[in-house]
Design an enzyme around this catalytic site. Structure first.
Site, PDB file in Angstrom:
ATOM      1  N   HIS A  51      19.238-104.183 -71.400  1.00 29.96           N
ATOM      2  CA  HIS A  51      20.510-105.299 -71.830  1.00 29.96           C
ATOM      3  C   HIS A  51      20.874-105.846 -70.583  1.00 29.96           C
ATOM      4  O   HIS A  51      22.260-105.648 -70.272  1.00 29.96           O
ATOM      5  CB  HIS A  51      21.836-106.049 -72.972  1.00 29.96           C
ATOM      6  CG  HIS A  51      22.204-106.282 -73.137  1.00 29.96           C
ATOM      7  ND1 HIS A  51      22.337-107.433 -74.709  1.00 29.96           N
ATOM      8  CD2 HIS A  51      21.821-108.004 -72.707  1.00 29.96           C
ATOM      9  CE1 HIS A  51      22.774-108.641 -74.264  1.00 29.96           C
ATOM     10  NE2 HIS A  51      22.254-108.679 -73.560  1.00 29.96           N
ATOM     11  N   GLU A  82      16.800-107.455 -73.423  1.00 28.13           N
ATOM     12  CA  GLU A  82      17.672-107.848 -74.459  1.00 28.13           C
ATOM     13  C   GLU A  82      17.944-108.963 -73.340  1.00 28.13           C
ATOM     14  O   GLU A  82      18.280-108.741 -71.834  1.00 28.13           O
ATOM     15  CB  GLU A  82      18.275-107.398 -74.497  1.00 28.13           C
ATOM     16  CG  GLU A  82      17.466-106.676 -75.715  1.00 28.13           C
ATOM     17  CD  GLU A  82      18.687-106.043 -76.776  1.00 28.13           C
ATOM     18  OE1 GLU A  82      19.967-105.639 -76.273  1.00 28.13           O
ATOM     19  OE2 GLU A  82      18.548-105.391 -78.080  1.00 28.13           O
ATOM     20  N   HIS A 203      22.274-103.217 -83.506  1.00 32.67           N
ATOM     21  CA  HIS A 203      24.184-103.428 -83.552  1.00 32.67           C
ATOM     22  C   HIS A 203      24.868-102.281 -84.647  1.00 32.67           C
ATOM     23  O   HIS A 203      25.166-103.173 -85.497  1.00 32.67           O
ATOM     24  CB  HIS A 203      24.906-105.337 -82.909  1.00 32.67           C
ATOM     25  CG  HIS A 203      25.875-104.667 -82.578  1.00 32.67           C
ATOM     26  ND1 HIS A 203      25.094-104.952 -80.661  1.00 32.67           N
ATOM     27  CD2 HIS A 203      27.660-104.284 -82.220  1.00 32.67           C
ATOM     28  CE1 HIS A 203      26.649-105.389 -80.334  1.00 32.67           C
ATOM     29  NE2 HIS A 203      27.467-105.047 -81.306  1.00 32.67           N
TER      30      HIS A 203
HETATM   31  C1  LIG Z   1      22.343-107.898 -78.898  1.00 33.40           C
HETATM   32  C2  LIG Z   1      22.913-106.375 -79.111  1.00 33.40           C
HETATM   33  O1  LIG Z   1      23.092-106.103 -79.758  1.00 33.40           O
HETATM   34  C3  LIG Z   1      22.654-105.519 -78.361  1.00 33.40           C
HETATM   35  O2  LIG Z   1      21.374-104.922 -77.613  1.00 33.40           O
HETATM   36  C4  LIG Z   1      23.288-104.976 -77.029  1.00 33.40           C
HETATM   37  O3  LIG Z   1      23.073-104.831 -76.215  1.00 33.40           O
HETATM   38  C5  LIG Z   1      24.584-104.760 -76.659  1.00 33.40           C
HETATM   39  O4  LIG Z   1      25.854-105.028 -75.561  1.00 33.40           O
HETATM   40  P1  LIG Z   1      26.597-103.781 -74.875  1.00 33.40           P
HETATM   41  O5  LIG Z   1      25.881-102.639 -74.867  1.00 33.40           O
HETATM   42  O6  LIG Z   1      26.387-104.719 -73.448  1.00 33.40           O
HETATM   43  O7  LIG Z   1      27.232-104.427 -76.203  1.00 33.40           O
HETATM   44  N1  LIG Z   2      19.604-104.755 -80.442  1.00 33.54           N
HETATM   45  C1  LIG Z   2      21.408-103.097 -80.071  1.00 33.54           C
HETATM   46  C2  LIG Z   2      21.004-102.717 -79.318  1.00 33.54           C
HETATM   47  O1  LIG Z   2      19.978-102.287 -78.705  1.00 33.54           O
HETATM   48  C3  LIG Z   2      21.789-101.471 -79.562  1.00 33.54           C
HETATM   49  O2  LIG Z   2      22.974-101.704 -79.966  1.00 33.54           O
HETATM   50  P1  LIG Z   2      24.383-101.121 -80.430  1.00 33.54           P
HETATM   51  O3  LIG Z   2      23.194 -99.765 -80.931  1.00 33.54           O
HETATM   52  O4  LIG Z   2      24.218-100.383 -78.795  1.00 33.54           O
HETATM   53  O5  LIG Z   2      25.403-101.289 -80.819  1.00 33.54           O
END
Ligand SMILES: CC(=O)[C@@H](O)[C@H](O)COP(=O)(O)O
Ligand SMILES: NCC(=O)COP(=O)(O)O
Length: 257
Positions: A51, A82, A203
């Site tokens: 992300h 993402e 998440h």
């Molecule tokens: C979209 C989501 O829920 C996660 O994939 C996101 O990548 C979390 O971002 P951070 O790692 O910056 O918290």
């Molecule tokens: N889309 C969720 C992700 O890539 C990871 O979320 P998290 O496990 O770091 O909360």
């Protein structure tokens, strides 16, 4: 472990954001994001997720491109990028053409992702961006709250999949509200499947809450897991952590059938 075609195994996509976060606290290039991804793929993870947020707090542009080059050596695995397509995501999608783009409605300085898209409000600005991704051969997944009534609109705007935002489920885990949350996610997933959408989730998923989620949520194609996974990998190592999360998924699949 093999599963019937009607119930393919839920894919594990490891989000490596937090490896980059630690790396960025020194100018030494360690811990390596590439080595983390390679170790997870070698241990059997079906995909890698990043992300690249606009502020570059963790995954940066060079990571995105270096991981794309790495994933070419793993043609049977997936690369999921993402981000918010109205910010910096589309430049990466055009350049890298990953397996999947996950559209997330985050603000530029958001602490972490904490909500999904809303329809009909978001439809007009998302539709052309979804169409562009699909013309590039990139599957589009929309980050969504588990609201069954929103799934028809997500499909109508052109998405291939939705990713159910699972923090509310994770927060309810181990409380009296856990079962109600599972029912909510199962209903949203079924509504998505009914209109032809694939179902991803992510998440705050972890080794404690993953099995029950996989068992109850129908048609779960992929879970993307980062924060808890990397925390576990600090103790277990990447390979053993992949195996641990795969065991959680397989236990859920067996409970499902
Ligand atoms: C979209 C989501 O829920 C996660 O994939 C996101 O990548 C979390 O971002 P951070 O790692 O910056 O918290
Ligand atoms: N889309 C969720 C992700 O890539 C990871 O979320 P998290 O496990 O770091 O909360």
């Amino acid at each position: 472990m093999t599963f019937p075609a009607a119930h393919p195994r839920t894919a594990l996509s490891v989000n490596v954001n937090k490896v980059a976060l630690v790396r960025n606290t020194r100018h030494l290039g360690i811990p390596s994001v590439l080595r983390a991804a390679e170790a997870c793929l070698a241990a059997g993870a079906q995909g890698i997720t990043v992300h690249p947020r606009p502020d570059g707090r963790h995954i940066r542009a060079h990571d995105v491109h270096e991981l794309a080059a790495l994933l070419k050596a793993w043609p049977d695995r997936e690369y999921n990028i993402e981000g918010n397509p109205t910010q910096n995501l589309m430049e990466f999608i055009r350049a890298v053409r990953p397996s999947q783009a996950t559209f997330v409605p985050d603000g530029e300085d958001q602490f972490t992702s904490d909500h999904g898209w809303s329809f009909p409000q978001d439809a007009q600005r998302l539709a052309p961006l979804i169409q562009e991704c699909r013309q590039l051969g990139v599957r589009v997944s929309l980050f969504m709250d588990p609201i069954a009534e929103q799934m028809q609109a997500a499909r109508a705007v052109g998405a291939d999949r939705v990713e159910l935002y699972t923090e509310p489920y994770a927060a309810a885990w181990g409380t009296p509200g856990q079962e109600a949350q599972l029912a909510r996610y199962a209903s949203a997933a079924q509504a998505a499947l009914d209109v032809g959408l694939g179902v991803n989730a992510g998440h705050d998923l972890n080794q404690d809450n993953l099995t029950a989620f996989v068992a109850r949520v129908p048609g779960l194609a992929e879970v993307s897991i980062g924060h808890a996974f990397i925390a576990d990998a600090l103790e277990l190592g990447y390979a053993e952590t992949v195996r641990a999360y795969q065991r959680c998924i397989d236990a859920g699949m067996l409970d499902r059938s």
